[in-house]
Design a protein around this motif. Structure first.
Motif, short mmCIF file in Angstrom:
data_model
loop_
_atom_site.label_atom_id
_atom_site.label_comp_id
_atom_site.label_asym_id
_atom_site.label_seq_id
_atom_site.Cartn_x
_atom_site.Cartn_y
_atom_site.Cartn_z
N LYS A 267 101.61 3.61 32.80
CA LYS A 267 102.18 4.90 32.37
C LYS A 267 102.04 5.09 30.86
N ARG A 268 102.32 4.00 30.13
CA ARG A 268 102.18 4.05 28.67
C ARG A 268 100.75 4.49 28.30
N ILE B 110 98.46 5.98 30.14
CA ILE B 110 98.17 7.34 30.59
C ILE B 110 98.73 8.34 29.58
N MET B 111 99.94 8.07 29.10
CA MET B 111 100.60 8.97 28.15
C MET B 111 99.83 9.00 26.82
#
Lengths: 134, 473
Positions: free
Chosen positions: B352-353, B355-356
């Motif tokens: 997620k990190r 992707i962000m």
């Protein structure tokens, strides 16, 4: 003030020691302040990114990412200090261009049912999704 | 002492009937089971492997030969699509995913008689330097269970060092083969970009992803590379292989070797420095002409990497949408909610990190300042390496600034974890081949020597690596 010194990066491996890491963070933050882009992300920025990336985040994650992503962006911002006049961007390093093949049907031997096996929801041979409009 | 003979000898003995492929597979499976507590393996392919072994034995009994890797068991990182086991990339979102087709690399190895016996642990989607980002478990370092094996191919490296199989496969996007090879103590080879097909391997950062072997010796790695490499119609970025990876020879005498100045500066731990300096002295004694080479922008490679890699990750991970495969959240009532919940709940924190970050650097208004700037600095790096490699034949330095760190030591600080890649990412950004060769121990923990060569100089790199391996042994 001058842009962040490249020296900052030369000692970066020492960040592996936590005490030094904090010092570097302070320097990085100080440097970040004097640059055009200030990668300090707000809670709203994180929410906007999460929406763009279609990620449902918990409150805890939103808080953590606000701090962590700002730090990572401040670090990568050190690139702004590199003189790149006259250089072109590199998209890929394979050295190949316009890779094509004959426009003909190739049987790779995949069984469509094997592909359907991994689907979360199917109806017959079709992918079943949730409704799109409220 | 390893229980495995050199790969070439194993295959020869299987082809002559002296060794049975079935016994080799059983031996490998036993070793995997004996070392269960290191958490290196996600799944085994016992039935498939034994079946293939029996077919090979039968074929040999009828007088046929079974290939250059006949009966040789191997372990694939769990981001390779292999029939007979789930392909999870150590992520919850792909838990239960069954490969509908196989990776080209696996097909090529199988065609020469190799047998995949198990799938190894990794940082989920290969995002990490310790396997601590695996959604399932953390692999333990074979030399010290309290420490990480390196990553992301940590399971593969530990498996080789724990003698579970003669070789394992890894992927290297920013150092993920070389760094665990250094931390765990085996040979890890990152080929020139495009030399091995990426078809059937879970994509991370497509412009830097490469596939390579982890093995006990350089020659074993060379045989595996030789079998796997070459153009593949299923991967448009593949390049022609060259002859002579196997039995490549190199002579250290008169060879120009440049020690990368920036890698030997402050920040390098004393223990690693000592081992590397000793290795350099040995190369010098072996006849190599050693000089110091400066690559001024090399320190920027990590910043370039942590823009380009998340950018490509955010794009490659967009396919995990909860609809076509992988985890789909049962609570969602609309398609939009299904995307968000499936991805939000299915991806681990590091995915997620990234992707962000990737979404941010690619977003309108920031693209030029981050992504484009990184691509331009990438050009600068390529130019500096090209210039340096006009004056020297090879570049050497450490693989990582430290030896294996303790489990949990860096997990709460993503930036600190990213810094473990600082000495490996450059080779990925420029596409050149690089290798980690065991150079010695520091406080009982392995240290790898990194050797880098010019683009497509894989044969030359393997040749000189064999010389270096001999000198350092």
């Amino acid at each position: 003030m001058s842009p962040p010194p490249t020296k900052l990066l030369l000692c970066l491996p020492s960040l592996l020691e936590h005490s030094k890491l904090k010092t570097i963070h302070l320097i990085a933050k100080r440097c970040a302040k004097i640059r055009l882009i200030m990668a300090k992300l707000s809670r709203d920025d994180i929410l906007k990114l999460a929406l763009l990336a279609r990620l449902d985040l918990t409150d805890e994650e939103i808080e953590e990412f606000t701090v962590e992503l700002s730090e990572v962006l401040q670090y990568v911002e050190l690139l702004q200090s590199v003189d790149t006049d006259g250089l072109k961007p590199t998209n890929q390093v394979s050295g190949l261009t316009n890779v094509t093949r004959e426009d003909e049907e190739i049987d790779y031997g995949y069984d469509p049912h094997d592909l359907l096996k991994n689907l979360p929801a199917v109806e017959g041979d079709l992918i079943k999704v949730k409704r799109m409009i409220n | 002492m390893s229980q495995w003979l050199p790969i070439e000898q194993i295959a020869r003995s299987v082809n002559s009937g002296e060794l049975k492929a079935q016994d080799l597979v059983k031996q490998s499976l036993k070793s995997i089971s004996d070392n269960k507590d290191f958490d290196a393996i996600i799944s085994t392919l016992e039935d498939n492997a034994l079946k293939r072994a029996s077919e090979i034995d039968k074929s040999v009994a009828t007088g046929k030969t079974a290939g250059r890797l006949a009966g040789v068991p191997f372990i694939a990182k769990d981001n390779f699509l292999v029939f007979g086991a789930d392909t999870t990339a150590a992520s919850n979102i792909l838990r239960g995913f069954q490969a509908p087709y196989q990776a080209t690399a696996i097909n090529k190895l199988e065609a020469e008689g190799a047998i995949c016996v198990a799938k190894a642990n990794l940082d989920a989607f290969a995002h990490g330097t310790s396997t601590e980002n695996s959604d399932f478990m953390t692999t333990k370092n074979p030399h010290d269970k309290a420490r990480v094996p390196g990553g992301s191919s940590g399971g593969s490296a530990a498996a080789v060092v724990l003698d579970m199989a003669p070789f394992a496969l890894g992927t290297d996007t920013g150092g993920s083969i070389r760094q665990p090879a250094s931390f765990s103590g085996c040979v890890g080879y990152k080929p020139t970009y495009g030399l091995v097909s990426r078809s059937g391997v879970v994509a991370m950062a497509s412009s830097t992803d490469v596939i390579g072997p982890l093995a006990r010796t350089v020659e074993d790695a060379a045989i595996v590379l030789d079998v796997m490499s070459g153009k593949d119609p299923l991967d448009g970025t593949t390049i022609e292989k060259q002859d002579g990876y196997v039995n490549a020879s190199g002579d250290l005498k008169g060879l120009k070797v440049g020690v990368i100045k920036e890698y030997m500066k402050e920040g390098l731990s004393d223990g690693v420095r000592q081992v590397i300096e000793e290795a350099v002295s040995k190369l010098k004694a072996g006849g190599a002409e050693i000089s110091e080479v400066s690559l001024p922008s090399i320190d920027m490679a990590l910043a370039v990497y942590y823009i380009i890699c998340p950018a490509e990750v955010s794009s490659n991970l967009a396919r995990y949408d909860g609809q076509r495969f992988g985890y789909s959240d049962p609570e969602a009532t609309t398609l939009e909610a299904s995307y968000k919940l499936s991805r939000g709940h299915g991806f681990g924190k590091e995915a997620k990190r990234r992707i962000m970050i990737g979404t941010y650097v690619l977003s309108s208004g920031y693209y030029d300042a981050y992504y484009k700037k990184a691509q331009i600095v990438r050009t600068k790096l390529i130019n500096e390496f090209e210039t340096a490699l006009k004056n020297v034949d090879f570049l050497i330095g450490p693989v990582a600034p430290t030896t294996a760190f303790k489990i949990g030591e860096n997990i709460s600080d993503p930036l600190k974890m990213y810094l473990c890649d600082i000495m490996t990412v450059a080779a990925n950004m420029i596409g050149n081949p690089a290798i980690s060769i065991p150079a010695g121990l520091s406080e009982n923990l392995p240290v790898g020597l990194q050797v880098m060569a010019g683009k497509s100089k894989d044969k030359e790199l393997l040749g000189v690596s064999k010389q270096i391996e001999e000198i350092l042994a």
